[in-house]
Design an enzyme around this catalytic site. Structure first.
Site, mmCIF file in Angstrom:
data_model
loop_
_atom_site.group_PDB
_atom_site.id
_atom_site.type_symbol
_atom_site.label_atom_id
_atom_site.label_comp_id
_atom_site.label_asym_id
_atom_site.label_seq_id
_atom_site.Cartn_x
_atom_site.Cartn_y
_atom_site.Cartn_z
ATOM 1 N N TYR A 221 -7.987 7.455 12.740
ATOM 2 C CA TYR A 221 -8.374 6.837 11.464
ATOM 3 C C TYR A 221 -9.017 7.884 10.580
ATOM 4 O O TYR A 221 -9.852 8.653 11.034
ATOM 5 C CB TYR A 221 -9.368 5.691 11.696
ATOM 6 C CG TYR A 221 -8.766 4.369 11.245
ATOM 7 C CD1 TYR A 221 -8.477 4.148 9.898
ATOM 8 C CD2 TYR A 221 -8.460 3.370 12.154
ATOM 9 C CE1 TYR A 221 -7.893 2.961 9.485
ATOM 10 C CE2 TYR A 221 -7.879 2.182 11.748
ATOM 11 C CZ TYR A 221 -7.593 1.986 10.401
ATOM 12 O OH TYR A 221 -7.005 0.818 9.989
ATOM 13 N N GLU B 253 -9.789 7.249 6.841
ATOM 14 C CA GLU B 253 -9.966 6.746 5.471
ATOM 15 C C GLU B 253 -10.782 7.734 4.663
ATOM 16 O O GLU B 253 -11.783 8.273 5.152
ATOM 17 C CB GLU B 253 -10.678 5.391 5.486
ATOM 18 C CG GLU B 253 -9.734 4.247 5.802
ATOM 19 C CD GLU B 253 -10.435 2.889 5.796
ATOM 20 O OE1 GLU B 253 -11.669 2.844 5.594
ATOM 21 O OE2 GLU B 253 -9.730 1.885 5.990
ATOM 22 N N ASP C 60 9.168 10.113 -11.874
ATOM 23 C CA ASP C 60 9.386 9.719 -10.483
ATOM 24 C C ASP C 60 10.555 10.565 -9.978
ATOM 25 O O ASP C 60 11.710 10.287 -10.264
ATOM 26 C CB ASP C 60 9.719 8.225 -10.417
ATOM 27 C CG ASP C 60 10.044 7.750 -9.003
ATOM 28 O OD1 ASP C 60 10.184 8.599 -8.104
ATOM 29 O OD2 ASP C 60 10.164 6.524 -8.808
ATOM 30 N N THR D 276 9.129 10.429 -3.252
ATOM 31 C CA THR D 276 9.210 10.210 -1.817
ATOM 32 C C THR D 276 9.226 11.598 -1.182
ATOM 33 O O THR D 276 9.448 12.610 -1.859
ATOM 34 C CB THR D 276 10.513 9.498 -1.413
ATOM 35 O OG1 THR D 276 11.615 10.293 -1.870
ATOM 36 C CG2 THR D 276 10.603 8.108 -2.013
ATOM 37 N N LYS E 168 13.715 12.177 1.026
ATOM 38 C CA LYS E 168 15.084 12.238 0.487
ATOM 39 C C LYS E 168 15.497 13.710 0.452
ATOM 40 O O LYS E 168 15.604 14.319 1.504
ATOM 41 C CB LYS E 168 15.144 11.513 -0.855
ATOM 42 C CG LYS E 168 14.839 10.009 -0.687
ATOM 43 C CD LYS E 168 14.837 9.226 -1.979
ATOM 44 C CE LYS E 168 14.463 7.770 -1.697
ATOM 45 N NZ LYS E 168 14.279 6.992 -2.933
ATOM 46 N N ARG F 7 9.178 10.132 6.280
ATOM 47 C CA ARG F 7 9.293 8.998 5.374
ATOM 48 C C ARG F 7 7.916 8.723 4.753
ATOM 49 O O ARG F 7 6.951 8.478 5.460
ATOM 50 C CB ARG F 7 9.747 7.801 6.203
ATOM 51 C CG ARG F 7 10.089 6.548 5.455
ATOM 52 C CD ARG F 7 10.983 5.683 6.318
ATOM 53 N NE ARG F 7 12.277 6.341 6.432
ATOM 54 C CZ ARG F 7 13.228 6.301 5.493
ATOM 55 N NH1 ARG F 7 13.063 5.591 4.392
ATOM 56 N NH2 ARG F 7 14.359 6.948 5.651
HETATM 57 C C1 PLP Z 1 13.615 5.820 -3.184
HETATM 58 C C2 PLP Z 1 12.895 5.660 -4.473
HETATM 59 C C3 PLP Z 1 11.611 5.111 -4.535
HETATM 60 C C4 PLP Z 1 10.952 4.354 -3.413
HETATM 61 O O1 PLP Z 1 10.748 4.917 -2.233
HETATM 62 P P1 PLP Z 1 10.422 4.026 -0.934
HETATM 63 O O2 PLP Z 1 9.827 5.048 -0.026
HETATM 64 O O3 PLP Z 1 11.707 3.455 -0.476
HETATM 65 O O4 PLP Z 1 9.434 2.988 -1.321
HETATM 66 C C5 PLP Z 1 10.949 5.130 -5.753
HETATM 67 N N1 PLP Z 1 11.533 5.635 -6.846
HETATM 68 C C6 PLP Z 1 12.780 6.136 -6.827
HETATM 69 C C7 PLP Z 1 13.361 6.694 -8.090
HETATM 70 C C8 PLP Z 1 13.512 6.153 -5.651
HETATM 71 O O5 PLP Z 1 14.766 6.618 -5.658
#
Ligand code: PLP
Length: 413
Positions: free
Chosen positions: A49, A51, A195, A221, A224, A230
């Site tokens: 933990y 936090e 994003d 993320t 990817k 993840r």
């Molecule tokens: C994949 C994605 C997310 C979300 O990611 P998660 O880990 O699945 O919640 C947010 N924004 C964009 C543009 C994405 O492609």
């Protein structure tokens, strides 16, 4: 090692390993992490933990956790040229939730890309928290070019005067002009957020422009194209750092997942290498080879091709199958893709007129242009003529390609 894993879980785990070894992975949001990252994800760090933040924890015994997380923060700042980094969001969605909480109050107006044009659920979709908490207005893509129409973005910005403009997408194949977005945001004194969930690895590898210095806040993320555990990450300019940290914890999360964070840190370390630059360059070359070969087969691609890792294929008019049918035909021969809406799609989201392909995972596996051209030929043949005999033959070709590029050979469950 696996003796005590519940048999039902172990069976599924073995099957999943085999599945990953024996199919061609073209889901644009997936990748294969390194053995080092797998090891960290399954390490004793999961017991702890922690936090709070390095040096300011609400639990004892955090000194080694602090070392790992602090190292990751340094790597992230350097890699993306950011003033501040937070590695704790459990996912990309939570990274976005934290970013909104940093910049906005409930009810505030945001301008983002609509889901059907390529945006993400967390960019204001009506049944997602984002659409329920904030007042989103949307830009789409130009009907002709199927690319972002920056003049339309500007027009909508001037008309609606949002407090935040958001760039970034889940299915968009072109380079995003962050500078142009920032100029628009400045005209109306709005914040600018990016994003980069899909393209973070391309940014890290220097094959897509960096959102900084233009963006105020950047979410991503880590699993990817960045090829890590993840999870999510948020980067920002100095003036938002305190608010961001408290938006993540205690704002929306409790204890961070330090085993996942260690995997993010390892990914950031890997992404800082020369090897990763070559990986990112190859991802782009491979996506282009895939796109060009599909187009040579008279298959229509959204926006007429790609500049990143994704290719969006219009299957309904080009090939007479829906996205859903195309997904299942390809899965039957060992190629995994996902059905995807295309801009101004006339099909429902459960069917769709398109499929989305990506080159990130198979590039990790060692595929180069030659293999991606072969994959494109297989896809074209399968979708044009899906009789059993043809599909059996193509499944053999897929199996051969997988066998030529083995993965996770050391893993035994
Ligand atoms: C994949 C994605 C997310 C979300 O990611 P998660 O880990 O699945 O919640 C947010 N924004 C964009 C543009 C994405 O492609």
């Amino acid at each position: 090692m696996n003796k005590n894993i519940d048999n039902r879980i172990l069976d599924s785990l073995k099957n999943e390993l085999n599945r990953q070894k024996n199919h061609i992975e073209l889901i644009a949001s997936e990748n294969y992490v390194s053995p080092a990252i797998l090891q960290l994800n399954g390490s004793v760090l999961t017991n702890k933990y922690a936090e709070g933040y390095p040096g300011k924890r609400y639990y004892g015994g955090c000194q080694f956790i602090d070392e790992i997380e602090s190292y990751g923060i340094e790597l992230a700042k350097k890699l993306f040229n950011a003033d501040h980094a937070n590695l704790q969001p459990h996912s990309g969605s939570q990274a976005n939730e934290a970013a909104y909480k940093t910049l906005l109050n409930p009810g505030d107006k945001v301008l983002s890309m609509s889901l059907d044009a390529g945006g993400h659920l967390t960019h204001g979709y009506n049944i997602n928290f984002s659409g329920q908490l904030y007042d989103f207005v949307f830009y789409k893509v130009n009907r002709e070019t199927e690319e972002i129409d920056y003049n339309e973005v500007e027009k909508l910005a001037l008309e609606h005067r949002p407090k935040l403009i958001l760039a970034g997408a889940s299915s968009y194949t072109k380079i995003i002009d962050f500078k142009r977005f920032k100029e628009i945001a400045d005209k109306i004194d709005a914040y600018f957020m990016v994003d980069m969930a899909h393209i973070a690895g391309l940014v890290a590898g220097g094959v897509h422009p960096n959102p900084f210095p233009y963006a105020d806040i950047v979410t991503s993320t880590t699993h990817k194209t960045l090829r890590g555990s993840r999870g999510g990450i948020v980067l920002c300019k100095e003036q938002f750092s305190k608010k961001l940290d408290s938006a993540v914890f205690p704002g929306i999360q409790g204890g961070p997942l330090e085993n996942q964070i260690a995997g993010k840190v390892q990914a950031l370390s890997e992404a800082s290498s020369e090897e990763f630059k070559q990986y990112a360059q190859q991802v782009i070359k491979n996506a282009k080879a895939l796109a060009d070969t599909l187009m040579e087969n008279n298959i229509r691609l959204i926006a007429n091709g790609t500049q990143n890792h994704t290719v969006i294929v219009e299957v309904k008019n080009s090939l007479g199958v829906t996205g859903k049918q195309a997904e299942s035909i390809l899965e039957s021969i060992g190629i995994v893709v996902n059905k995807n809406m295309i801009p101004f799609d006339s099909e429902k989201p459960v069917n769709t007129s398109g499929i989305r392909l990506g080159s990130a995972a198979m590039t990790t596996r060692g595929f180069k242009e030659k293999e991606f051209k072969a994959v494109a030929q297989i896809i074209a043949k399968a979708l044009k003529d899906h009789n059993d005999q043809n599909l059996d033959q193509l499944a053999q070709e897929v199996k051969q390609l997988c066998d030529n590029f083995p993965i996770y050979t050391d893993i035994k469950y």
